[in-house]
Design an enzyme around this catalytic site. Structure first.
Site, PDB file in Angstrom:
ATOM      1  N   THR A  93      29.158  35.220  36.589  1.00 20.74           N
ATOM      2  CA  THR A  93      29.822  35.792  37.752  1.00 20.74           C
ATOM      3  C   THR A  93      29.570  34.865  38.930  1.00 20.74           C
ATOM      4  O   THR A  93      28.449  34.789  39.442  1.00 20.74           O
ATOM      5  CB  THR A  93      29.283  37.199  38.051  1.00 20.74           C
ATOM      6  OG1 THR A  93      29.406  38.009  36.889  1.00 20.74           O
ATOM      7  CG2 THR A  93      30.055  37.843  39.190  1.00 20.74           C
TER       8      THR A  93
ATOM      9  N   LYS B 288      36.232  40.086  37.730  1.00 16.49           N
ATOM     10  CA  LYS B 288      34.837  40.434  37.463  1.00 16.49           C
ATOM     11  C   LYS B 288      34.138  40.917  38.733  1.00 16.49           C
ATOM     12  O   LYS B 288      33.426  41.939  38.729  1.00 16.49           O
ATOM     13  CB  LYS B 288      34.115  39.219  36.879  1.00 16.49           C
ATOM     14  CG  LYS B 288      32.606  39.348  36.772  1.00 16.49           C
ATOM     15  CD  LYS B 288      32.167  40.485  35.864  1.00 16.49           C
ATOM     16  CE  LYS B 288      30.656  40.444  35.677  1.00 16.49           C
ATOM     17  NZ  LYS B 288      30.166  41.576  34.883  1.00 16.49           N
TER      18      LYS B 288
ATOM     19  N   LYS C 129      23.942  40.433  44.910  1.00 15.68           N
ATOM     20  CA  LYS C 129      24.642  39.149  44.840  1.00 15.68           C
ATOM     21  C   LYS C 129      26.124  39.348  44.564  1.00 15.68           C
ATOM     22  O   LYS C 129      26.991  38.724  45.197  1.00 15.68           O
ATOM     23  CB  LYS C 129      24.000  38.282  43.758  1.00 15.68           C
ATOM     24  CG  LYS C 129      24.611  36.894  43.597  1.00 15.68           C
ATOM     25  CD  LYS C 129      25.647  36.820  42.479  1.00 15.68           C
ATOM     26  CE  LYS C 129      25.026  37.022  41.109  1.00 15.68           C
ATOM     27  NZ  LYS C 129      26.034  36.832  40.023  1.00 15.68           N
TER      28      LYS C 129
END
Length: 280
Positions: free
Chosen positions: A91, A167, A235
């Site tokens: 990711t 994603k 994150k």
């Protein structure tokens, strides 16, 4: 297929055995070689550059900084063998993804983005959902690897950034689901309604989906000790907000979640499952 896998964290360690079981020749590289040595039926590689001498390289790294260090700054991409296909399963930010598209074109390496939805237990069962985008020929080349690791591949065209954004947006939605359940439980408990009872109702009726059910159980029981770390969840929410800012898109709910995550980390909960932020 002559394949390299870079990044043997909890996800990588669960994915690689399925590639081996499907008959692929798999070499692995990890900063700490011990997790790589623990895998059966693989060749432990000495460097990222060695990995890029294989037909296909799959990378599952923690964040943008790790990807840049391992793939770009190491020189591995520049030294890749002709015809190599690189599949980015981590990711990462759309900004880095766009940079990688250009760098791969310069290096003559086909680039595919293929992040996954699923936790290590899902990966071990080869039930991942893989969102994939990139050149059609490269996607066809790596499709047998995807089939060995996942239950479904979701093709999103030739622009790798689409898979990265899918994603990021999906993970942002999970964080919003955690916030929604946490707020609803707080409301119910203020009137004497047990959180476990309420979540049992909604996760089997209105919101009968894997994410609501998985994280609803954690919220109901307060079991936050294992899973996707809160620091990694933050994150991903940061990535969503940065990507939105680049296109002047407002994400007000995600901003609230980001603040709640920071508060939880400030309370020492960064290593717990990311669903813990709802209790901060």
């Amino acid at each position: 297929m002559d394949t390299a896998f870079i990044g043997i964290g909890s996800m990588g360690a669960a994915m690689v055995p399925n590639l081996v079981a499907a008959g692929h020749d798999v070499g692995v590289w990890n900063r700490n070689p011990e997790p790589a040595r623990a895998l059966q039926g693989v060749t432990v590689l000495g460097s990222p550059a060695e990995a890029f001498q294989r037909d296909v390289v799959l990378t599952m790294l923690a964040d943008d900084a790790a990807v840049r260090s391992v793939v770009v700054d190491s020189g591995a991409l520049r030294s890749a063998r002709p015809g190599c296909v690189h599949v980015m399963m981590a990711t990462i930010s759309p900004a880095l993804a766009a940079e990688l598209v250009a760098l791969h074109a310069e290096a003559g390496v086909a680039y595919v983005a293929a992040p996954v939805f699923g936790i290590p237990a899902v990966a071990a069962a080869a039930k991942l959902n893989i969102v994939a985008a990139g050149p059609a020929q490269a996607l066809a080349t790596v499709r047998p690897l995807f089939d060995a690791m996942g239950q479904r591949v979701w093709p999103l065209g030739d622009d790798p950034l689409r898979a990265n954004v899918a994603k990021i947006a999906g993970n942002m939605m999970i964080s919003l689901a955690i916030e929604a359940m946490s707020e609803a439980v707080a409301l119910g408990e203020s009137y004497g309604l047990a959180g476990a009872d309420f979540l049992d109702i909604v996760t089997t009726t209105l919101f009968a989906s894997p994410s609501y059910q998985r994280y609803g159980k954690r919220i109901a029981t307060g079991a936050y000790e294992a899973g996707f770390k809160l620091t990694l969840g933050l994150k991903d929410v940061d990535l969503a907000l940065d990507a939105a800012a680049a296109r002047q898109v407002a994400l007000p709910a995600a901003r609230i979640v980001q603040q709640r995550m920071h508060a939880a980390i400030d309370r020492g909960m960064g290593g717990k499952d990311w669903s813990a932020f709802g209790q901060a």
